[in-house]
Write an enzyme that holds these catalytic residues in place. Sequence first.
Site, mmCIF file in Angstrom:
data_model
loop_
_atom_site.group_PDB
_atom_site.id
_atom_site.type_symbol
_atom_site.label_atom_id
_atom_site.label_comp_id
_atom_site.label_asym_id
_atom_site.label_seq_id
_atom_site.Cartn_x
_atom_site.Cartn_y
_atom_site.Cartn_z
ATOM 1 N N CYS A 147 0.834 -1.215 0.000
ATOM 2 C CA CYS A 147 0.000 0.000 0.000
ATOM 3 C C CYS A 147 0.867 1.263 0.000
ATOM 4 O O CYS A 147 0.679 2.160 -0.838
ATOM 5 C CB CYS A 147 -0.954 -0.037 1.188
HETATM 6 N N1 LIG Z 1 -4.831 -4.072 4.774
HETATM 7 C C1 LIG Z 1 -4.218 -3.399 3.806
HETATM 8 O O1 LIG Z 1 -4.463 -2.194 3.621
HETATM 9 C C2 LIG Z 1 -3.237 -4.076 2.919
HETATM 10 C C3 LIG Z 1 -2.891 -5.404 3.061
HETATM 11 N N2 LIG Z 1 -1.955 -5.984 2.238
HETATM 12 C C4 LIG Z 1 -1.585 -7.368 2.374
HETATM 13 O O2 LIG Z 1 -2.698 -8.168 2.017
HETATM 14 C C5 LIG Z 1 -2.730 -9.355 2.815
HETATM 15 C C6 LIG Z 1 -4.073 -9.405 3.556
HETATM 16 O O3 LIG Z 1 -4.145 -8.272 4.395
HETATM 17 P P1 LIG Z 1 -5.376 -7.990 5.343
HETATM 18 O O4 LIG Z 1 -6.619 -8.458 4.693
HETATM 19 O O5 LIG Z 1 -5.270 -6.600 5.780
HETATM 20 O O6 LIG Z 1 -5.043 -8.957 6.560
HETATM 21 P P2 LIG Z 1 -6.016 -9.548 7.651
HETATM 22 O O7 LIG Z 1 -5.192 -9.843 8.823
HETATM 23 O O8 LIG Z 1 -7.212 -8.673 7.794
HETATM 24 O O9 LIG Z 1 -6.509 -10.909 6.976
HETATM 25 C C7 LIG Z 1 -5.658 -11.943 6.602
HETATM 26 C C8 LIG Z 1 -6.454 -13.228 6.490
HETATM 27 O O10 LIG Z 1 -5.550 -14.286 6.184
HETATM 28 C C9 LIG Z 1 -6.039 -15.499 6.732
HETATM 29 N N3 LIG Z 1 -4.947 -16.287 7.325
HETATM 30 C C10 LIG Z 1 -4.231 -15.989 8.445
HETATM 31 N N4 LIG Z 1 -3.329 -16.947 8.689
HETATM 32 C C11 LIG Z 1 -3.487 -17.864 7.706
HETATM 33 C C12 LIG Z 1 -2.842 -19.104 7.414
HETATM 34 N N5 LIG Z 1 -1.859 -19.590 8.180
HETATM 35 N N6 LIG Z 1 -3.256 -19.802 6.318
HETATM 36 C C13 LIG Z 1 -4.236 -19.319 5.539
HETATM 37 N N7 LIG Z 1 -4.891 -18.163 5.762
HETATM 38 C C14 LIG Z 1 -4.517 -17.459 6.837
HETATM 39 C C15 LIG Z 1 -7.038 -15.138 7.821
HETATM 40 O O11 LIG Z 1 -8.265 -15.697 7.436
HETATM 41 P P3 LIG Z 1 -8.870 -16.971 8.196
HETATM 42 O O12 LIG Z 1 -8.651 -16.748 9.665
HETATM 43 O O13 LIG Z 1 -10.305 -16.934 7.820
HETATM 44 O O14 LIG Z 1 -8.139 -18.133 7.653
HETATM 45 C C16 LIG Z 1 -7.131 -13.628 7.784
HETATM 46 O O15 LIG Z 1 -8.459 -13.184 7.821
HETATM 47 C C17 LIG Z 1 -1.542 -9.260 3.759
HETATM 48 O O16 LIG Z 1 -0.460 -9.947 3.201
HETATM 49 C C18 LIG Z 1 -1.248 -7.765 3.799
HETATM 50 O O17 LIG Z 1 0.070 -7.503 4.117
HETATM 51 C C19 LIG Z 1 -1.408 -5.300 1.191
HETATM 52 C C20 LIG Z 1 -1.734 -3.990 0.981
HETATM 53 C C21 LIG Z 1 -2.646 -3.276 1.852
HETATM 54 C C1 LIG Z 2 -1.010 0.585 9.153
HETATM 55 C C2 LIG Z 2 -0.133 -0.626 9.072
HETATM 56 O O1 LIG Z 2 0.240 -1.206 10.073
HETATM 57 N N1 LIG Z 2 0.199 -1.032 7.856
HETATM 58 C C3 LIG Z 2 1.019 -2.194 7.650
HETATM 59 C C4 LIG Z 2 0.977 -2.547 6.199
HETATM 60 C C5 LIG Z 2 1.296 -3.998 6.079
HETATM 61 C C6 LIG Z 2 1.300 -4.536 4.737
HETATM 62 O O2 LIG Z 2 0.606 -4.116 3.835
HETATM 63 O O3 LIG Z 2 2.115 -5.576 4.607
HETATM 64 P P1 LIG Z 2 2.909 -6.108 3.387
HETATM 65 O O4 LIG Z 2 4.322 -5.871 3.724
HETATM 66 O O5 LIG Z 2 2.530 -7.505 3.267
HETATM 67 O O6 LIG Z 2 2.490 -5.281 2.181
HETATM 68 C C7 LIG Z 2 2.469 -1.935 8.079
HETATM 69 O O7 LIG Z 2 2.888 -0.801 8.093
HETATM 70 O O8 LIG Z 2 3.187 -2.917 8.320
#
Ligand SMILES: NC(=O)C1=CN([C@@H]2O[C@H](COP(=O)(O)OP(=O)(O)OC[C@H]3O[C@@H](n4cnc5c(N)ncnc54)[C@H](OP(=O)(O)O)[C@@H]3O)[C@@H](O)[C@H]2O)C=CC1
Ligand SMILES: CC(=O)N[C@@H](CCC(=O)OP(=O)(O)O)C(=O)O
Length: 343
Positions: A147
Site C-alpha cells: 500500500c
Molecule cells: N490491509 C491493507 O491495507 C493491505 C494489506 N496488504 C496485504 O494483504 C494481505 C491481507 O491483508 P489484510 O486483509 O489486511 O489482513 P487480515 O489480517 O485482515 O486478513 C488476513 C487473512 O488471512 C487469513 N490467514 C491468516 N493466517 C493464515 C494461514 N496460516 N493460512 C491461511 N490463511 C490465513 C485469515 O483468514 P482466516 O482466519 O479466515 O483463515 C485472515 O483473515 C496481507 O499480506 C497484507 O500484508 C497489502 C496492501 C494493503
Molecule cells: C497501518 C499498518 O500497520 N500497515 C502495515 C501494512 C502492512 C502490509 O501491507 O504488509 P505487506 O508488507 O505484506 O504489504 C504496516 O505498516 O506494516
Amino acid sequence: MKASIIGTTGYGGAELLRILKNHPEFEISSIHSTRDNLAISDEYPHLIGIMNDQLQKIEPEKISESADIVFLATPSGVSGELAAQFVNKNIKIVDLSGDLRLPASEYKQWYKKEPTSDEVINQAVYGLTEWNRDIVKDSHLISNPGCYPTATLLGLAPVVVEQLIEKDQIIIDAKSGISGAGRSLSRTSSFAEANENFTAYKVNQHQHTPEIEQQLKVWNKEMEAITFTTQLLPITRGIMATCYVKLKENYSTKQLVELYEHTYQQSPFVRVRPVGNYPSVKEVAGSNYCDIGLHIDERTGRMTIISVIDNLMKGAAGQAVQNANLMFGMEETTGLEMTPLYP
Ligand SMILES: NC(=O)C1=CN([C@@H]2O[C@H](COP(=O)(O)OP(=O)(O)OC[C@H]3O[C@@H](n4cnc5c(N)ncnc54)[C@H](OP(=O)(O)O)[C@@H]3O)[C@@H](O)[C@H]2O)C=CC1
Ligand SMILES: CC(=O)N[C@@H](CCC(=O)OP(=O)(O)O)C(=O)O
C-alpha cells in the site's frame, strides 16, 4: 471467469468480495479460510442477504481445477507457501502480500521471516499496473505492490523516470489508516490507543523500504537509499505519502504538473491535481484512484509531492483486480469505476 479468494475473512479479502460481487466478468466461484466451518456472513454481517456462501478449506489442487484465478489475501509468510502450491497449475495467481516482491535474501532481512524459493519469486511480475501493463498482461503470477509503495511510487515515478531529481535526496513521510494493519487485534490499533492519537512506527525499518528502492532503481539505476517514515492515522481507510525531492534544475510547478498530466494521460486511475490543489484521503476513499498534487518551493529547489490512495483499494484489492483484468485481456477499469465515498 471464475475467481477464488483465500484469506477471505481479512480486510483485503472483504474488499475483494465487494469488488468481485459487482464485477461484470469475474464470478466468485469459491471463498476459503482456515476456519471453514463458517459462512462469510457469520464473519461479516454486512454481507447478510448479499452473500451467504460457506467458507471452504484451502485445497490448492481443487481450487485450481475449478477457478481461473486465485487471489491470495493472506499474510506475508503464508502467501509465499500458497503461491508455491499454485504456480505449476493451470490457474492465474495474484498475491496481495509482501512475499513475492523482494529477492529471498532481502525478504529475510526486512520481513524477518523465511522466504519462499527464488524460483517462485522470480516468476512473479510486480503489479504496479500503471508502469507494468505489458508484463502484467502476459503474467500468470502477480506480486501486488504494498500500500505505501503504491502511493509513493506513483507519486515519484515521473520525476525519477525523467531523471529530474537528485538521486540521494528522497524523503517520504507516509501515513496510513488503521485498516492497513489488517483485521487482527493489536494494542496499537485498538481504539483507546489509536483514537485522537498519531504515532510514528518502524522508522527507517519499514519492510516497504526495499520494495520502493528496488522499483526506483528499475526506473533509474543510479537512485540511492530513501528516508521513509510511516505513521498511523486515526482513520479507517487511506494513505497519504508526502514525498520531498530535490530538483537538479529550476522548474515551475506548472511545468511539472504538465509533466505529471502527460505521464498519466493514459492511466484512468491516476488523477493529477491542478496547480494549487492538493488531494485528501477522503477524496479517494472506496475508489481505485491515486490522486497526486505537487508544488515546487523555489526558495529551496525542493518539490513536495502529495499522493493519496485508499489502502484497501488501489493499495490492495483494487489494484489486484486491475491486474487481474489485464491478465484476462479486459480493460483495466472493468468493475472498478466506483466513485469515491464522500463525505
Ligand atoms: N490491509 C491493507 O491495507 C493491505 C494489506 N496488504 C496485504 O494483504 C494481505 C491481507 O491483508 P489484510 O486483509 O489486511 O489482513 P487480515 O489480517 O485482515 O486478513 C488476513 C487473512 O488471512 C487469513 N490467514 C491468516 N493466517 C493464515 C494461514 N496460516 N493460512 C491461511 N490463511 C490465513 C485469515 O483468514 P482466516 O482466519 O479466515 O483463515 C485472515 O483473515 C496481507 O499480506 C497484507 O500484508 C497489502 C496492501 C494493503
Ligand atoms: C497501518 C499498518 O500497520 N500497515 C502495515 C501494512 C502492512 C502490509 O501491507 O504488509 P505487506 O508488507 O505484506 O504489504 C504496516 O505498516 O506494516
